[in-house]
Design a protein around this motif. Structure first.
Motif, PDB file in Angstrom:
ATOM      1  N   GLY A 174       0.867  -1.211   0.186  1.00 43.77           N
ATOM      2  CA  GLY A 174      -0.041   0.083   0.009  1.00 43.77           C
ATOM      3  C   GLY A 174       0.824   1.156  -0.019  1.00 43.77           C
ATOM      4  N   GLY A 216       5.144  -1.953  -1.817  1.00 47.16           N
ATOM      5  CA  GLY A 216       4.310  -0.764  -2.305  1.00 47.16           C
ATOM      6  C   GLY A 216       5.065   0.655  -1.711  1.00 47.16           C
ATOM      7  N   LEU A 233       7.541   2.188  -9.090  1.00 45.80           N
ATOM      8  CA  LEU A 233       6.184   2.062  -9.059  1.00 45.80           C
ATOM      9  C   LEU A 233       5.677   0.516  -8.834  1.00 45.80           C
ATOM     10  N   GLY A 281      -2.793  -4.974   1.090  1.00 45.05           N
ATOM     11  CA  GLY A 281      -2.138  -4.034   0.584  1.00 45.05           C
ATOM     12  C   GLY A 281      -1.350  -4.457  -0.715  1.00 45.05           C
ATOM     13  N   GLY A 314       2.626  -2.702  -5.543  1.00 46.84           N
ATOM     14  CA  GLY A 314       2.962  -1.673  -6.485  1.00 46.84           C
ATOM     15  C   GLY A 314       1.688  -0.990  -6.798  1.00 46.84           C
ATOM     16  N   ASP A 326      -7.530  -1.619  -0.269  1.00 41.82           N
ATOM     17  CA  ASP A 326      -7.538  -2.113  -1.826  1.00 41.82           C
ATOM     18  C   ASP A 326      -7.343  -3.404  -1.950  1.00 41.82           C
TER      19      ASP A 326
HETATM   20  P1  AMP Z   1      -3.535   1.617   0.878  1.00 42.57           P
HETATM   21  O1  AMP Z   1      -4.582   2.099   0.702  1.00 42.57           O
HETATM   22  O2  AMP Z   1      -2.643   2.225   1.900  1.00 42.57           O
HETATM   23  O3  AMP Z   1      -3.552   0.003   0.878  1.00 42.57           O
HETATM   24  O4  AMP Z   1      -2.512   1.974  -0.523  1.00 42.57           O
HETATM   25  C1  AMP Z   1      -2.980   1.175  -2.036  1.00 42.57           C
HETATM   26  C2  AMP Z   1      -2.704   2.109  -2.978  1.00 42.57           C
HETATM   27  O5  AMP Z   1      -1.250   2.123  -2.776  1.00 42.57           O
HETATM   28  C3  AMP Z   1      -2.949   1.711  -4.387  1.00 42.57           C
HETATM   29  O6  AMP Z   1      -3.813   2.860  -5.024  1.00 42.57           O
HETATM   30  C4  AMP Z   1      -1.611   1.635  -4.996  1.00 42.57           C
HETATM   31  O7  AMP Z   1      -1.721   2.320  -6.245  1.00 42.57           O
HETATM   32  C5  AMP Z   1      -0.582   2.694  -4.188  1.00 42.57           C
HETATM   33  N1  AMP Z   1       0.739   2.285  -4.354  1.00 42.57           N
HETATM   34  C6  AMP Z   1       1.138   1.148  -4.285  1.00 42.57           C
HETATM   35  N2  AMP Z   1       2.552   1.132  -4.529  1.00 42.57           N
HETATM   36  C7  AMP Z   1       2.938   2.309  -4.807  1.00 42.57           C
HETATM   37  C8  AMP Z   1       4.165   3.055  -5.310  1.00 42.57           C
HETATM   38  N3  AMP Z   1       5.384   2.375  -5.294  1.00 42.57           N
HETATM   39  N4  AMP Z   1       3.856   4.419  -5.721  1.00 42.57           N
HETATM   40  C9  AMP Z   1       2.686   4.799  -5.646  1.00 42.57           C
HETATM   41  N5  AMP Z   1       1.581   4.545  -5.314  1.00 42.57           N
HETATM   42  C10 AMP Z   1       1.610   3.138  -4.713  1.00 42.57           C
END
Ligand code: AMP
Length: 396
Positions: A194, A218, A292, A316, A319, A354
């Motif tokens: 995430g 992530g 990413l 989570g 990426g 997510d």
């Molecule tokens: P969360 O709600 O904290 O679980 O975050 C989920 C979001 O983190 C998703 O929308 C992903 O697109 C985003 N995400 C995951 N990895 C990356 C990354 N390396 N750079 C930018 N956004 C990210």
């Protein structure tokens, strides 16, 4: 321990079932019936056993006002269709509007009452309001794990007035969650991905004390890499959380938990679908690029680790999975977890935010042992909290 439907005799009794029928709706039409479908087995079983089944739920946030757009009436219609039987609708959840329906119920009938949150006392966990609700039933069944992190009149106070048991959905959720963290088969891995660590500090702290490997992915992995002195370029990174990240690394080390960070990264200069991307080691991210996704060496490492584990808890993405090709690592590792589960080698429990969408996107959701759709409650459970709506089921 908590009681389940097998432990009570419901025949001829008025059974109040707290469900979470806060379904997504657009222009008066339900766009996803998952929440209805998941609670139907409990309702059907109670009806088949001759109970008078009275369904309680909230819908939206009317803040103690009667808001016509937030009426549960359309949901009662949808429930009736899924159950294949009529569902009477009470115009209020207490008082005359409820009595008008409940007083005419026969064994096996199902009725649904209007939105609990039309009364401000619901979210205030008001004892008198809970008493009014409770007076309309003989037994209380909670099937709303997804609401159990909130101490509300219909999830907490009501259980002090009536014998309380877990419905089938609640039971399945509690069994899956406790199998994954309370009494798991080791080794246990947690995959936490995430965007940010700031929203998951307590989750990470709790998991580091319970699991053998804490796999971080992530955007939040960037914050940990940065805390270890790695230059992550223009990546999403909470530079001001470096101390907290280091504290988690220390806590994990003290608890004997291995923290696993990405080895390589898929980087790009633009955050858009099909953007030019390349794979680099995590220590070779150019200053104008952003991470990413995790790279293939990381995927390989994580897949090998999962193959050695008996249990995985997942929250989570690894990426920015919504934007191909940055979904590759999440897809590959989720599919491997699904395959291991299918082969009977792994117990896999996932949920929160997510995660459900990410696993569905990977086509892996069908094979996980359990996927919780309870966003906030699942996260609070990962934080190690005793959820009020679960606690009351344990107290006798
Ligand atoms: P969360 O709600 O904290 O679980 O975050 C989920 C979001 O983190 C998703 O929308 C992903 O697109 C985003 N995400 C995951 N990895 C990356 C990354 N390396 N750079 C930018 N956004 C990210």
């Amino acid at each position: 321990m908590y009681k389940i439907l097998d432990d009570i005799d419901v025949s001829g009794k008025r059974v109040l079932v707290r469900a979470d029928l806060n379904v997504p709706m657009q222009d008066g039409r339900i766009t996803d019936t998952t929440r209805i479908d998941r609670t139907v087995p409990t309702l059907k079983e109670l009806s088949d056993k001759g109970a008078k089944v009275i369904v309680l739920s909230h819908f939206g946030r009317p803040k103690g006002q009667r808001v016509p757009e937030m009426s549960l009436k359309p949901v009662a219609g949808a429930l009736s269709e899924t159950l294949g039987m009529p569902v009477a609708f009470g115009e209020d959840c207490v008082g005359g509007g409820a009595e008008a329906v409940i007083n005419f119920m026969r064994p096996g009938d199902v009725a649904m009452l209007e939105n609990l949150r039309f009364h401000a006392e619901e979210t205030e966990n008001d004892t008198i309001f809970a008493g009014l609700l409770a007076a309309q039933g003989d037994l209380y069944v909670s099937d709303a794990f997804s609401c159990s992190h909130r101490a509300h009149a219909s999830t907490e106070a009501i259980a002090h007035h009536l014998p309380a048991v877990a419905g089938r959905l609640m039971q399945a959720e509690l069994e899956a969650l406790s199998g994954a963290l309370d009494n798991p088969q080791h080794p246990v891995a947690a995959v936490v991905g995430g965007a940010k660590i700031s929203t998951k500090l307590t989750v990470l702290g709790n998991l580091s004390k319970k699991v053998d490997q804490l796999i971080i992915g992530g955007g939040m992995a960037n914050t940990f890499l940065n805390a270890r002195g790695v230059d992550v370029g223009k990546s999403l990174c909470e530079h001001d959380m470096a101390d907290q990240a280091r504290a988690i690394l220390d806590e994990a080390a003290a608890a004997g938990c291995e923290v696993v960070l990405p080895l390589d990264a898929v980087i790009a200069r633009e955050f858009k679908e099909g953007a030019d991307s390349e794979t680099v080691g995590v220590d070779a991210v150019p200053s104008d690029a952003m991470i990413l996704d995790a790279g293939p060496a990381t995927v390989d490492d994580l897949n090998k680790r999962l193959a050695q584990c008996k249990t995985v808890v997942w929250n989570g993405p690894l990426g920015a999975f919504e934007i191909p090709p940055f979904d590759a690592a999440t897809n590959a590792v989720a599919r491997e977890a699904a395959r291991l589960t299918r082969d009977g080698a792994l117990l896999s429990v996932a949920g929160g935010g997510d995660t459900v969408a990410a696993l569905a996107h990977a086509g892996a959701d069908g094979d996980f042992s359990y996927i919780s759709t309870a966003g906030g409650a699942f996260l609070e459970w990962l934080e190690g909290k005793d959820l009020p709506g679960v606690k009351v089921l344990r107290a006798d």
